[in-house]
Write a protein that holds these residues in place. Sequence first.
Motif, mmCIF file in Angstrom:
data_model
loop_
_atom_site.group_PDB
_atom_site.id
_atom_site.type_symbol
_atom_site.label_atom_id
_atom_site.label_comp_id
_atom_site.label_asym_id
_atom_site.label_seq_id
_atom_site.Cartn_x
_atom_site.Cartn_y
_atom_site.Cartn_z
ATOM 1 N N VAL A 15 -24.550 -7.584 -9.367
ATOM 2 C CA VAL A 15 -23.807 -8.727 -9.905
ATOM 3 C C VAL A 15 -24.509 -10.036 -9.569
ATOM 4 O O VAL A 15 -24.472 -10.997 -10.348
ATOM 5 N N PHE A 27 -18.121 -15.765 -12.495
ATOM 6 C CA PHE A 27 -17.524 -14.468 -12.802
ATOM 7 C C PHE A 27 -16.657 -14.442 -14.054
ATOM 8 O O PHE A 27 -16.844 -13.582 -14.926
ATOM 9 N N TYR A 79 -17.686 -8.113 -5.043
ATOM 10 C CA TYR A 79 -18.525 -7.491 -6.066
ATOM 11 C C TYR A 79 -18.280 -8.152 -7.421
ATOM 12 O O TYR A 79 -19.171 -8.202 -8.263
ATOM 13 N N LEU A 80 -17.061 -8.625 -7.617
ATOM 14 C CA LEU A 80 -16.745 -9.278 -8.885
ATOM 15 C C LEU A 80 -17.288 -10.700 -8.945
ATOM 16 O O LEU A 80 -17.946 -11.077 -9.909
ATOM 17 N N CYS A 83 -21.326 -13.651 -8.261
ATOM 18 C CA CYS A 83 -22.121 -14.487 -9.164
ATOM 19 C C CYS A 83 -21.638 -15.934 -9.152
ATOM 20 O O CYS A 83 -22.370 -16.839 -9.585
ATOM 21 N N PHE A 108 -15.136 -3.937 -12.169
ATOM 22 C CA PHE A 108 -16.551 -3.964 -11.800
ATOM 23 C C PHE A 108 -17.338 -2.932 -12.602
ATOM 24 O O PHE A 108 -18.437 -3.214 -13.093
ATOM 25 N N MET A 139 -20.439 -4.018 -15.113
ATOM 26 C CA MET A 139 -21.815 -3.638 -14.809
ATOM 27 C C MET A 139 -22.383 -2.673 -15.842
ATOM 28 O O MET A 139 -23.570 -2.750 -16.188
ATOM 29 N N TYR A 154 -23.276 -4.897 -18.821
ATOM 30 C CA TYR A 154 -24.438 -5.768 -18.631
ATOM 31 C C TYR A 154 -25.738 -4.975 -18.533
ATOM 32 O O TYR A 154 -26.745 -5.338 -19.141
#
Length: 483
Positions: free
Chosen positions: A76, A87, A248-249, A252, A390, A394, A397
């Motif tokens: 992330v 995010f 984790y979310l 960014c 999450f 991911m 992306y």
Amino acid sequence: MSLSNPSPALHNEDLAPATERKWGAFSIFNVWTSDVHSLWGYYLAASLFLLCGSFLNFIIAIGLGSLVIFFLMSLVGNAGVKTGVPFPVLARASFGTFGANVPALVRAVVACFWYGAQTAAASGAIVALLIRNDAMLNFHQNSHMLGHSTLEVICYVIIWSLQLMIIQRGMETVRRFQDWAGPAVWIMMLFLAIYLVIKAGTFSFGSEIPRDVLLEKTKDAGVPGEPGSVAALAAVAATWITYFAALYLNFCDFSRYAKDVKTLRKGNLWGLPINLLAFCLVAGITTTAAYTVYGEVLLHPDGISAKFDNWFLALLAALTFAVATLGINVVANFVSPAFDFSNAFPRQISFKRGGYIAALIALLLYPFAPWETGAAHFVNFIGSTMGPIFGVMMVDYYLIRKGVLDVNALYQENGEFRFQGGWHANAFIAFAAGVLFSSILPTFTSILPAWWGTYGWFFGVAIGGGVYFMLRMGARAKPAFAT
């Protein structure tokens, strides 16, 4: 990057891609020192250390867990560096331009709750210091308001206000605060560990603590099995990885300010596997030394400082724990809802206003102190939904888009990420499937085995991400804005 005619319903200055990227490896490193060095983080680290059963087991379980955390945060984090977006904006690529508000607000709700809980923990450390004075103790015991002692209320409001002063000046002030607080907390932690080891006259890893006492004190850590067993070590690693589910979310939100991917990797390497191993080791050694000195398993550091005979040492400890908790609140529970609320109403709510809303909610919750009741289980249930989110993001992306994203389209109402009226049905189907197995079935039924809940976040990531991938592959021939 410069945007071309962004929609006012999806854009404001704070949500736009980051243009000033001043965060070096040291600042990224201190994101992690701020995130983990809290009262709850210490409790969890010390508990997991003791449940490993030996130093080798500790290296295996916490070491492997920390490497997994490093890998996931890099996923992330790299997306944040490459796109420069926070995010909730990144979530638009998978959940839709307006559907992204759902995962963003889920994250915001959890953050607001724990913002209040962490503020209460930090103020509690100050209260524990002050009531060493007889006059303060008398005031604490005999004056009450809003369901708490008046002293507790005063300390809570002071800590609450200090955090607000940090955040209202923007992300650069957050960075400067972290760069100062991170090293200060480490210095104090090492000092406390050395002080207690010298006073104990021995250096041990908890083997002398009776098993029944250890299991009773660490039961809230959620690790089943005999300490040191394979099952326990697997649960230790899983619990440690899951502890970072929220970051984790929205990591960014911070990595978007990093100078480049190389800088991010260096900061993450020192801040995650290396720092996490060292932190757990120091927490464990401090706790076992405190057991030798005081004859109690004191997993909460404010409980250790309350035992100090030296008032100056107690002052240093209390201030350290307060600063550490301020750090995690700013990183994990303030920045994220500030962006999340801004994303929901970009024309009305800026980053600062979003932060004020989060802080106000935490202040309004204080009289009820839901973190001291069963409401914490509800918030943990909501928080477990972060796994499927999450997984979807991911997979979208990296596997669907191969790391290539039209950033400008993230700010267009009628562009690539409009999907079905701004909502992506495939993402929400996958999200629901993941939540079913990560949260609903293990919480409300006995269909799944008892150990399932320990790994619920992982099942959420795998099932949510897997279902999303299959749905997208099934619709591969259709245009992206129609799938």
